[in-house]
Design a protein around this motif. Structure first.
Motif, mmCIF file in Angstrom:
data_model
loop_
_atom_site.group_PDB
_atom_site.id
_atom_site.type_symbol
_atom_site.label_atom_id
_atom_site.label_comp_id
_atom_site.label_asym_id
_atom_site.label_seq_id
_atom_site.Cartn_x
_atom_site.Cartn_y
_atom_site.Cartn_z
ATOM 1 N N TYR A 36 0.996 -1.158 0.131
ATOM 2 C CA TYR A 36 0.097 -0.064 0.129
ATOM 3 C C TYR A 36 0.789 1.113 -0.080
ATOM 4 O O TYR A 36 0.717 2.056 -0.753
ATOM 5 N N SER A 37 1.782 1.329 0.689
ATOM 6 C CA SER A 37 2.706 2.574 1.149
ATOM 7 C C SER A 37 3.348 2.906 -0.388
ATOM 8 O O SER A 37 3.824 4.100 -0.654
ATOM 9 N N SER A 38 3.923 1.862 -0.921
ATOM 10 C CA SER A 38 4.677 1.974 -1.938
ATOM 11 C C SER A 38 3.897 2.005 -3.149
ATOM 12 O O SER A 38 4.281 2.116 -4.215
ATOM 13 N N ARG A 180 7.047 3.750 6.877
ATOM 14 C CA ARG A 180 7.280 2.735 6.449
ATOM 15 C C ARG A 180 8.154 2.757 5.009
ATOM 16 O O ARG A 180 9.190 1.981 4.788
ATOM 17 N N LEU A 181 7.871 3.789 4.303
ATOM 18 C CA LEU A 181 8.845 4.295 3.095
ATOM 19 C C LEU A 181 10.204 4.378 3.487
ATOM 20 O O LEU A 181 11.179 4.051 3.150
ATOM 21 N N GLY A 185 13.803 2.290 2.930
ATOM 22 C CA GLY A 185 14.600 2.758 2.212
ATOM 23 C C GLY A 185 14.071 3.392 0.633
ATOM 24 O O GLY A 185 15.042 3.866 -0.180
ATOM 25 N N ALA A 186 12.805 3.509 0.553
ATOM 26 C CA ALA A 186 12.438 3.974 -0.966
ATOM 27 C C ALA A 186 12.465 5.395 -0.910
ATOM 28 O O ALA A 186 12.208 5.961 -2.007
ATOM 29 N N ILE A 187 12.401 6.295 0.304
ATOM 30 C CA ILE A 187 12.767 7.683 0.168
ATOM 31 C C ILE A 187 14.426 7.914 1.014
ATOM 32 O O ILE A 187 14.516 6.959 1.743
ATOM 33 N N ARG A 188 14.858 9.141 0.621
ATOM 34 C CA ARG A 188 16.096 9.057 1.078
ATOM 35 C C ARG A 188 16.173 9.383 2.765
ATOM 36 O O ARG A 188 15.123 9.741 3.320
ATOM 37 N N ASP A 189 17.269 8.829 3.209
ATOM 38 C CA ASP A 189 17.503 8.702 4.586
ATOM 39 C C ASP A 189 17.275 10.199 5.340
ATOM 40 O O ASP A 189 17.138 10.453 6.318
#
Length: 317
Positions: A36-38, A180-181, A185-189
């Motif tokens: 869902y989040s991705s 969650r993203l 690691g789907a968005i930058r740290d």
């Protein structure tokens, strides 16, 4: 909560919109650990009149029982199929052309099924394209937004693929999804304070996978969340402690113990939470805690009511 829209992503959105009329099927690549989040709601809006194959990548890192729930959930939607894959497993990828033909329906015999591959950055799109093509076509990498332009490639099974850059949406409204993203690691740290992400993730893992968390870090107990501990948290806004309350576990205390056990104990007994965050998030992303999924279909929030309220107020006027 989070807002951004780099120029190349705005350009990609325009390119997608222009190319869609010629497309038969859309493949949206999702992270099987957070389907869902991705999923980009902007892409859902753009492609709402096209059949969609939801491809759950990194299935080897996800909880297989939860993955089965997600596949069943997507398969129950109109004009939608789902397939869980590991994008480096060529045998699994061979199922994709057949599914694309089934979704496309009747296509002229003299042309390929035209398929557009979409997804947010860092969900495995480029690895998928290379696997389907049987050669290196798309650049891969661990950092988000590696692909910067559309690429076209013909693959076996009479399918023509159009790859697109990973596109994030202008603003992530769901804060749980944002965390969650960030954890995956789907968005930058740098998008959300790193330690905050690990605190929330610790609490979520304690709720969903307590055995995996305690075994990996040899934790004696998973302390329950208590409102009195909120002054210890460097919260990213007033809502952050709510995630700990919802999970029911004190993510700050759990992360502190992880840090103390894994090189984060400083002279004088001070604990380096950032070190604990590095350990937890890196090992989560690498699958060292086991096959975990951070959300289920039951975690999908209900649709907002403001549209109905707005229409009602207009009708009353």
């Amino acid at each position: 909560m989070l807002g951004w829209f780099p120029g190349h992503m705005n350009k990609a959105r325009r390119q997608i919109k222009e190319a869609l009329p010629e497309i038969d099927v859309v493949i949206e690549v999702l992270d099987a650990r957070l389907p869902y989040s991705s999923a980009n709601p902007m892409l859902a809006e753009l492609t709402r009149h096209k059949p969609v194959l939801k491809l759950l990548s990194r299935a080897d890192l996800a909880d297989p029982d939860r993955t089965a729930e997600w596949v069943a959930f997507f398969d129950a939607q109109d004009d939608m199929r789902a397939l869980a894959v590991t994008t480096t497993n060529l045998r699994e990828l061979k199922k994709i052309p057949k599914l694309c033909h089934e979704l496309a329906g009747s296509v002229r015999a003299d042309r390929d099924v035209r398929v557009m591959v979409m997804g947010i950055p860092n969900v495995g799109k480029s690895t998928l394209i290379n696997g389907l093509a049987g050669r290196k076509i798309a650049k891969t990498g661990n950092e988000p937004a590696v692909t910067k332009r559309q690429q076209k490639v013909r693959i076996d099974g009479r399918v023509a693929l159009v790859d697109t850059p990973g596109v994030l949406w202008p603003k992530i409204e769901d804060q749980a999804s944002a965390y969650r993203l960030a954890a995956s690691g789907a968005i930058r740290d740098t998008a959300i304070e790193y330690t905050d992400v690990a605190i929330v993730t610790s609490a979520e893992l304690a709720k969903r996978y307590p055995d995996a968390l305690t075994a990996r870090y040899r934790l004696k107990a998973l302390p329950a969340y208590a409102p009195a501990s909120t002054d210890e948290i460097d919260a990213d806004g007033p809502q952050k402690p709510d995630f700990l309350a919802i999970a029911g576990f004190d993510g700050h205390a759990i992360l502190k113990e992880i840090a103390g056990k894994r090189g984060g104990l400083r002279p004088g007994g001070e604990v380096d939470l950032h070190r604990g965050a590095e350990v937890l998030l890196h090992e989560l992303r690498d699958g060292k805690l086991g096959r975990l999924t951070l959300e289920t279909p039951e975690d999908i929030p209900p649709p907002p009511l403001h549209d109905e309220q707005d229409s009602a107020s207009h009708s009353d006027a």
